[in-house]
Structure formats: structure tokens, C-alpha cells
Motif scaffolding. Structure first.
Motif, PDB file in Angstrom:
ATOM      1  N   PHE A  37       0.818  -1.212   0.000  1.00  0.00           N
ATOM      2  CA  PHE A  37       0.000   0.000   0.000  1.00  0.00           C
ATOM      3  C   PHE A  37       0.856   1.268   0.000  1.00  0.00           C
ATOM      4  N   SER A  38       2.135   1.123  -0.378  1.00  0.00           N
ATOM      5  CA  SER A  38       3.066   2.252  -0.305  1.00  0.00           C
ATOM      6  C   SER A  38       2.788   3.279  -1.390  1.00  0.00           C
ATOM      7  N   ARG A  39       3.152   4.522  -1.112  1.00  0.00           N
ATOM      8  CA  ARG A  39       3.037   5.598  -2.080  1.00  0.00           C
ATOM      9  C   ARG A  39       4.275   5.580  -2.973  1.00  0.00           C
ATOM     10  N   ARG A  43      -0.415   2.849  -3.560  1.00  0.00           N
ATOM     11  CA  ARG A  43      -1.417   3.636  -2.861  1.00  0.00           C
ATOM     12  C   ARG A  43      -2.448   4.155  -3.868  1.00  0.00           C
ATOM     13  N   HIS A  46      -4.735   1.216  -5.035  1.00  0.00           N
ATOM     14  CA  HIS A  46      -5.797   0.842  -4.105  1.00  0.00           C
ATOM     15  C   HIS A  46      -6.825   1.960  -3.925  1.00  0.00           C
ATOM     16  N   CYS A  47      -6.384   3.201  -3.947  1.00  0.00           N
ATOM     17  CA  CYS A  47      -7.337   4.317  -3.876  1.00  0.00           C
ATOM     18  C   CYS A  47      -8.235   4.324  -5.105  1.00  0.00           C
ATOM     19  N   SER A 226      -3.039  10.256  -1.126  1.00  0.00           N
ATOM     20  CA  SER A 226      -2.536   9.679  -2.371  1.00  0.00           C
ATOM     21  C   SER A 226      -1.866  10.738  -3.240  1.00  0.00           C
TER      22      SER A 226
END
Length: 487
Positions: A37-39, A43, A46-47, A226
Motif C-alpha cells: 500500500f506504499s506511495r 497507494r 488501491h485508492c 494519495s
């Protein structure tokens, strides 16, 4: 989690990434790690799907409640289908607009704004008093469906062309899954729960507050957690000179004048348009044809949307694999196969007179619908890379136009005739792949890939750098339009 160097230091938000990236493709990720889920890449991934999922939760919250609304407002078939058509027509214009908006501002900000905006009319569902007010309300709720453009643009901005088909299909499919989950949650869970403390009429009038509240919370949150692109947000990138200013009008013109855009528009009308139609029609169809309760019909209807859990992703994955073996010709063949088999299954569904058979065919039918959707957006990023946002918007709008057209069929015809017409149209749409001709790529049966395209899909290191979503340098016309916009 080990950090992956992003290349030579430059002005950008992140100097290292959790995923492997391609510096020649604007630091887009070359891999997808679903549990990460890392930016910025995962991220945004998933967003993207979760926001579209919530948009469906808002958009189709009313659909499984229609049997109760029909009784409360004393609606006839034509009035019900008019409201269904309005619910999908509302987003057509917005999808055309959102494409150029994404090219200019990125996906994050319009995604948040539209989620919040669509939640407001959803919360007002209880104020409906007639067929007219129901149709008007559903029209404005339907604006939330335009978040699909941001959903597809966002992942196209974050992942390389080698994996973008899979990425687009997964986020689109998991977002579309909201259609099935909404049928189950609204019709079989929340509605019966609300009925415990009030009568059925009051229950359907108040239960839509739940998706509205969720939509507002998610819309506001996504703005903060995000990023627009691998190198940061568009505002900062333009300020730092990392990204050129883009004219929304020039982007839309480039996408709209490409003949391939409109061929994909038609094909997407015959897959996503079918899904939207089934989201509106399935619960009422099963209730009336097989004499089921509202809760049971909603649960069965939800199966159509649940296929998005894997089917759309499989469609994009197979498209990527076909591309790795045959280039664009492989993607086009897979697209054609999905559409033809989808049309055949619609015809079989129309002739299914037992509940068990209808459910089995519904599941198979849905699988090919979602696979065709995933395949479609494995092709879209190749049509004209600098105008990917606008093309995504136009093709996405095709899905809603298809839903309006099929909805009119169900409004004017009996269910059997409407399904037969739908199946025939879908099969014909598969043949349209013969006319798709993308510059530098082979067609379904004619043409040849360019050396660059062959090197790319065979993953030869000598291939010139090519991107899924390039940032176009404004031409003279675009520069003039930018000056006018500033003025």
C-alpha cells in the motif's frame, strides 16, 4: 520492504520507490504488488479501485430497492426503466469532461470532488415522492459513475505499458464489484435491518443515508492520502518544470478525432453498458420471473457483480499475455473472443426458464462481460498515449451510452425480446475489431507491427523508450489555447 532506487536524483516527491520502476516511462511501476500500500504507485492503485467501488455503492444503492419503491410510488414498467436510464445517462456528459480534466489536473482531485458531490443526492433519496423526482434524483446520483475515468487514468499514470492492461482491469473490476456488493448489502442486509425498526416504506427512504455518508468520507480522505503521479502531484510537478502544462481542449480534440476511439466506444458499450443494464434489471427480473422475495432476488442479482472479483482482472491479464506473444493482434483477438462469447451467453440466458439454469448462465455471462471490459482498457492506452485521459473518458462514456440504449430496449420490449436484441448487438460489436488500426501496431488480420512495437512486446532491450501515458509538449494550437485559458 527494500527501497528501489528511482534513478538519478531530480526534483520529484519520491527519490526511492517500493516497486521496480522504468525511468524511461516517467518512473511508472513495472510490477504490481497487491498486498503493498506504499506511495505512490500501490497507494494510487488501491485508492483508484476503492473509490470506484464506493461510487458504485452510491450509484446503485437504489437498484435493489426498486421492488419496494415500485410499490410505494405505484410505478409502472416504463417509469421504472425511465429512472434506470436516467441513472446511467447522468454520467455520460461527465465522462466526456473528466478525460481532459484528468489530462490537465490528474485523477486524485476530480475523484474526491465527484464522490462527495454524488453522495449529496444519494442522501436525499428519502424525499422522493413521484416517478419524476425519482428520475431526477437518479440522474444526479449517476454523476458518480464518471469516476471510472479517474480510476482508469490513475493506474495508466502509475504503471508501464507492459502491465497496464492488468492494472486497469484489476482496479476497474474491483471497482465494478461494488455493483454486486451493493445489491447484497443494500437489498439483503441493510434494508432488512432497517425494517426491524420501521415499515418498508420508511426503510428504503432512510437506508441510502449509509452509502452517502461513506462516499463523503472516502471522497475527502483520498485527497490527502494519495498522489497524482509517480513523481508527485500535478501542481508541484508543473511548478518544478517536471511536467509541461497541458491543454484540456487539445487533449480532447486529439482523442475525439481518432477513429479507433469510437470503435472502442462501441465495444465498451456492449460490455460495460450490459453490466450497468443488468445492475438495474437483474433484481426485478428474478423477482418477477421466478416469484422471489426482494431479499432473495437481490442476493442472486449480486452474483453478476461479484464476478468482477476476478473476471475483469483475468480479461486484462490475458490481454497482456496475448500482447507479449502476438503484440496488439493478440489483444484484439482476445477482445473479439470475449465479446462474441458474451453475446452468445446473453442469448442462452434469454432461453433459461429454470432458476438454477438462469443462475449458472448468469455467472458465465457475467464472466465474459467483465473480461471484455478488462480487455478493452488493455487497448485504450495504445490509441494515442498523450491523450489517454480523454480517450478513457470517451470510451468510458460508451459504456453508459450502451446502458441507455439497452435500457430503452427493456423499457419498450418484453424481457425476452430485449435480451435477444442485446445478444445480437454484442456479437456484431465483436466483428468491429476488424477495423481497429492503431498506428505502429498490427490489426486483427491485417497490417504489421513496427520494429519498435515488436521490440517492445518481445521485451528487447534495443527498443526505443515508449510510454503508456506521455506528457505531451503543447503544440502551437495548444499553446494558444493555454494562453486563452489563463486569460
Amino acid at each position: 520492504m527494500s527501497a528501489v532506487q528511482s534513478g538519478q536524483a531530480e526534483i520529484k516527491k519520491y527519490q526511492t520507490y517500493a516497486l521496480n520502476v522504468d525511468p524511461n516511462q516517467d518512473d511508472k511501476a513495472t510490477e504490481i504488488k497487491l498486498c503493498n500500500f506504499s506511495r505512490p504507485h500501490m497507494r494510487a492503485f488501491h485508492c483508484s479501485w476503492f473509490c470506484f467501488f464506493i461510487a458504485f455503492f452510491i450509484w446503485f444503492a437504489i437498484a435493489p430497492l426498486m421492488p419496494e419503491i415500485k410499490k410505494s410510488l405505484d410505478l409502472n414498467k416504463q417509469q421504472i426503466w425511465t429512472s434506470n436510464i436516467c441513472s446511467v445517462a447522468g454520467t455520460i456528459f461527465m465522462r466526456f469532461i473528466n478525460g481532459p480534466v484528468c489530462d490537465k489536473y490528474g485523477a486524485r482531485i476530480p475523484m474526491g470532488i465527484i464522490l462527495v458531490a454524488a453522495s449529496i443526492p444519494c442522501a436525499l433519496t428519502g424525499l422522493v415522492t413521484s416517478a419524476t423526482t425519482l428520475s431526477i434524483l437518479r440522474f444526479f446520483i449517476g454523476l458518480g459513475g464518471s469516476t471510472f475515468v479517474m480510476c482508469q487514468f490513475w493506474t495508466s499514470r502509475m504503471f508501464t505499458k507492459e502491465v497496464v492492461g492488468t492494472a486497469n482491469a484489476l482496479v476497474g473490476g474491483w471497482g465494478n464489484l461494488g455493483g454486486g456488493v451493493t445489491q447484497l448489502i443494500m437489498g439483503s442486509v441493510l434494508f432488512p435491518l432497517f425494517k426491524l425498526g420501521m415499515d418498508a416504506n420508511m426503510a428504503w427512504r432512510t437506508v441510502c443515508i449509509v452509502p452517502a455518508f461513506v462516499g463523503i468520507c472516502v471522497g475527502l480522505s483520498v485527497l490527502k492520502i494519495s498522489d497524482d503521479a509517480p513523481k508527485g502531484n500535478y501542481k508541484e510537478m508543473k511548478k518544478n518544470g517536471t511536467m509541461a502544462e497541458v491543454s484540456a481542449a487539445a487533449s480532447f480534440r486529439a482523442g475525439a478525432l481518432n477513429f479507433n476511439t469510437w470503435l472502442l466506444f462501441i465495444q465498451y458499450a456492449c460490455c460495460f453498458g450490459v453490466e450497468l443494464t443488468m445492475n438495474n434489471a437483474a433484481a426485478l427480473y428474478f423477482q418477477e420471473k421466478f416469484a422471489l422475495s426482494t431479499e432473495s432476488a437481490a442476493a442472486i442479482a449480486s452474483l453478476f457483480g461479484w464476478m468482477n472479483l476476478f473476471a475483469r482482472g483475468v480479461g486484462g491479464f490475458v490481454s497482456d499475455k496475448a500482447n507479449a506473444r502476438m503484440g496488439m493482434r493478440g489483444r484484439l483477438w482476445w477482445q473479439t473472443i470475449c465479446l462474441v462469447l458474451e453475446g452468445i451467453m446473453v442469448l442462452v440466458f434469454a432461453h433459461s426458464n429454470s432458476l438454477a439454469a438462469a443462475i449458472v448462465v448468469l455467472v458465465i455471462f457475467s464472466t465474459f462481460v467483465q473480461a471484455a471490459e478488462g480487455s478493452s482498457f488493455g487497448i485504450v492506452p495504445y490509441i494515442d498515449p498523450p491523450a489517454t485521459g480523454s480517450i478513457s473518458g470517451i470510451v468510458g462514456a460508451g459504456g453508459n451510452v450502451g446502458a441507455v440504449c439497452f435500457g430503452l430496449g427493456f423499457r419498450q420490449l418484453d424481457s425476452y425480446s430485449a435480451f435477444i436484441l442485446m445478444g445480437i448487438v454484442i456479437i456484431v460489436s465483436g466483428v468491429i475489431s476488424l477495423f481497429v488500426c492503431i498506428k505502429g501496431h498490427a490489426g486483427l488480420v491485417t497490417g504489421q507491427d513496427s520494429e519498435e512495437a515488436i521490440a517492445a512486446w518481445k521485451r528487447l532491450g534495443s527498443a526505443p523508450a515508449s510510454t503508456t501515458l506521455q506528457v505531451p509538449e503543447p503544440d502551437e494550437d495548444a499553446a494558444a489555447e493555454l494562453e486563452e485559458e489563463k486569460a
